[in-house]
Scaffold this active site. Structure first.
Site, PDB file in Angstrom:
ATOM      1  N   ASP A 174       0.820  -1.213   0.000  1.00 44.47           N
ATOM      2  CA  ASP A 174       0.000   0.000   0.000  1.00 44.47           C
ATOM      3  C   ASP A 174       0.857   1.268   0.000  1.00 44.47           C
ATOM      4  O   ASP A 174       2.037   1.257   0.361  1.00 44.47           O
ATOM      5  CB  ASP A 174      -0.886   0.017   1.246  1.00 44.47           C
ATOM      6  CG  ASP A 174      -2.048  -0.955   1.146  1.00 44.47           C
ATOM      7  OD1 ASP A 174      -2.030  -1.828   0.249  1.00 44.47           O
ATOM      8  OD2 ASP A 174      -2.963  -0.860   1.982  1.00 44.47           O
ATOM      9  N   HIS A 321       3.747  -2.337   2.902  1.00 42.58           N
ATOM     10  CA  HIS A 321       3.752  -0.987   2.327  1.00 42.58           C
ATOM     11  C   HIS A 321       5.013  -0.749   1.493  1.00 42.58           C
ATOM     12  O   HIS A 321       6.111  -1.118   1.909  1.00 42.58           O
ATOM     13  CB  HIS A 321       3.675   0.062   3.440  1.00 42.58           C
ATOM     14  CG  HIS A 321       2.364   0.035   4.171  1.00 42.58           C
ATOM     15  ND1 HIS A 321       2.093  -0.877   5.167  1.00 42.58           N
ATOM     16  CD2 HIS A 321       1.245   0.781   4.016  1.00 42.58           C
ATOM     17  CE1 HIS A 321       0.851  -0.674   5.604  1.00 42.58           C
ATOM     18  NE2 HIS A 321       0.322   0.317   4.920  1.00 42.58           N
TER      19      HIS A 321
HETATM   20 ZN   LIG Z   1      -2.592   3.151   3.184  1.00 41.53          ZN
END
Ligand SMILES: [Zn+2]
Length: 353
Positions: A174, A321
């Site tokens: 992400d 991430h």
């Molecule tokens: Zn996020």
């Protein structure tokens, strides 16, 4: 329901209505029909979720571009407004920037079989058929200009499993693309792993080359909003729509023609029944996760690795991430996790659609 049907039928009927008086009226009518259809379609484009929630003033909300208009069951039957799956309002942890908390729905749903989620509203329930002619009349020619497809068959139910189930894992990254995305791609390539990148619209727009590189390597894309506001579920419906749909468009533009964005992941996992509907109406399944590595909090490489080693079950979705700050721990953890996953017999998969 009975009121929807005639409306739906009247649309295609008009366009091919007067074979004889085609000369003058034909032109007029088809222009009108095109306008009408365009109005209906554009009205449905983004506000579809809202339409479904509140009682529709007139039009059947789903009617995707032209041809597929005749959905016998109509949206009324699928009971769209009912079953508002308890809004999973679970504001994220402390951090304002990056998601942390697991999504509201805690149950991973994917024990082994990623089976169909029970509710699966399916906006236009019965009509996935792409080129199905409508009624008895021939389809005729004035096909209206197709706007972004309204995704007839996309379910609004949360995805929390891989596409194929079994001993597979879906890795998701992400908050990118960012400075670490290239390194993540390098490590993935080294182990032949595929992943899904949930991108922030403006960042994709600012780095189209990276978006194209992700696609060229066989990975897939997911919409992660325009501004990553949190708690996402607390935003007004309109604001959520403005975060979800334009981000998708930015990602598509960055990726180039034919780019697909099959999923939407709410910042911080802030899903609600309403924003899941918005995503589905825009052609994206809402994507959650089953393992939160909390890598954004830089807990140390061993902690990131351990979270996957202890938390992953077959068919699971791992949250990591590639943006939002220094991701060196994520990259280092990935170097350990990918060979471990392979040794454990896991195959790399995408989330279910
Ligand atoms: Zn996020």
């Amino acid at each position: 329901m009975s009121s929807l049907h005639p409306v739906a039928r009247s649309l295609p009927a008009r366009s091919s209505h007067t074979p004889a008086a085609r000369n003058r009226r034909g032109a007029l009518r088809s222009a009108c029909a095109a306008l009408l259809v365009a109005a209906v379609v554009s009205g449905c484009g983004t506000a579809q979720g809202a339409l479904q929630a509140s009682t529709p003033p007139s039009a059947p909300p789903v009617a995707p571009p032209g041809t597929t208009a005749a959905s016998p069951g109509g949206p009324g039957t699928s009971g769209s407004p009912s079953a508002p799956a308890a809004p999973s309002t679970r504001p994220p942890g402390g951090s304002d920037a990056v998601p942390a908390t697991p999504p509201g729905a805690p149950a991973p749903s994917a024990t082994t079989a990623p089976g169909r989620p029970p509710e699966a509203p399916r906006p236009g329930s019965p009509q996935p058929a792409p080129g199905a002619p409508t009624a008895s009349t021939p389809p005729a020619q004035p096909a209206p200009p197709a706007p972004p497809p309204a995704a007839p068959g996309v379910s609004a139910a949360l995805v929390a499993s891989t596409a194929h189930g079994g001993r597979t894992v879906a890795l998701t990254f992400d908050d990118g693309p960012g400075p670490a995305t290239g390194q993540v791609l390098d490590v993935l390539a080294q182990y032949g792993a595929k992943a899904t990148f949930c991108q922030i619209g403006p960042q994709a727009a600012a780095n189209p080359a990276m978006v194209k590189r992700i696609l060229a390597a066989g990975h897939r894309l997911c919409d992660h909003s325009v501004h990553h506001p949190q708690p996402f579920a607390a935003l007004s419906h309109d604001r959520q729509v403005e975060e979800i749909v334009p981000a998708r468009d930015m990602i598509v533009r960055a990726g180039g023609a034919g780019t697909e964005v099959p999923w939407f992941r709410a910042p911080g996992g802030g899903f609600t029944a309403a924003n899941q509907q918005v995503a589905a109406a825009a052609g994206m399944r809402p994507l959650t996760w089953t393992v939160d590595t909390r890598d954004w909090s830089k807990p140390g490489v061993p902690a990131i690795v351990a979270s996957v080693q202890h938390g992953l079950r077959p068919g699971g979705v791992v949250l990591m991430h590639d943006g939002g700050g220094d991701r060196s721990q994520t990259v280092a953890a990935l170097r350990q996790l990918l060979p471990w996953l392979t040794a454990q017999g896991y195959g790399f998969d995408f989330p279910a659609v």
